[in-house]
Design a protein around this motif. Structure first.
Motif, PDB file in Angstrom:
ATOM      1  N   THR A  30      21.079  -0.525  34.758  1.00  0.00           N
ATOM      2  CA  THR A  30      20.634   0.708  34.109  1.00  0.00           C
ATOM      3  C   THR A  30      19.111   0.737  34.118  1.00  0.00           C
ATOM      4  N   ASP A  32      15.703   2.962  33.047  1.00  0.00           N
ATOM      5  CA  ASP A  32      15.148   4.051  32.237  1.00  0.00           C
ATOM      6  C   ASP A  32      13.771   4.401  32.782  1.00  0.00           C
ATOM      7  N   ARG A  42      17.787   8.338  32.237  1.00  0.00           N
ATOM      8  CA  ARG A  42      18.443   7.063  32.525  1.00  0.00           C
ATOM      9  C   ARG A  42      19.286   7.226  33.787  1.00  0.00           C
TER      10      ARG A  42
END
Length: 156
Positions: A30, A32, A42
């Protein structure tokens, strides 16, 4: 980029970032991001090469890992083969150079042998001339002695 898997990346060097982004093919990371207008978003990204993702779509996750590993192995083999071929060409060039030097050395050796033969013939001729000159000197000395004896005998 502000975080990887919810961990702030401020101050991380590229090596650390890279190691955290890389992982087992098929797993997700993930990311950001924050834009200059303070808007953040995101993204979940699947790890793996483009081929891995293509294989996963075509053959499923289990087979994709095996295929991706085979592709990576094949690339490494190709890199190795390329390196070997390059080294082989280098060695062949060195061998050709050594062969050229050997041919030049053999040619030079033949030239030197011819010069040596010529000098030995000249030396033999000079030695023969010297022997003939010494014989002539001895003959002249003998004649001179005989003449001296003849002259001495006729004056008595």
């Amino acid at each position: 980029l502000i975080s990887i898997d919810n961990e702030n990346v401020f101050g991380w060097n590229l090596k650390t970032l890279r190691s955290r982004l890389h992982g087992t093919p098929g797993t997700y990371v993930t990311l950001d991001f924050e834009r200059t207008n303070d808007k953040s978003y995101r993204v979940n990204v699947m790890r793996g090469t483009p081929q891995y993702i293509q294989y996963q779509d075509m053959y499923g996750p289990a087979n994709a890992s095996q295929l991706d590993a085979l592709v990576l192995q094949k690339r490494e083999e190709q890199k190795f083969n390329s390196m070997v071929e390059k080294q082989l060409k280098t060695e062949q060039a060195k061998f050709a150079q050594v062969q050229d030097h050997r041919r030049l050395a053999e040619s030079r050796e033949q030239d030197l042998k011819r010069q040596l033969d010529s000098l030995q013939k000249e030396l033999y001729e000079e030695e023969r001339k010297t022997e003939l000159a010494i014989e002539e000197i001895h003959q002249l000395e003998e004649k001179s002695k005989k003449k001296s004896m003849w002259d001495f005998g006729s004056s008595n």
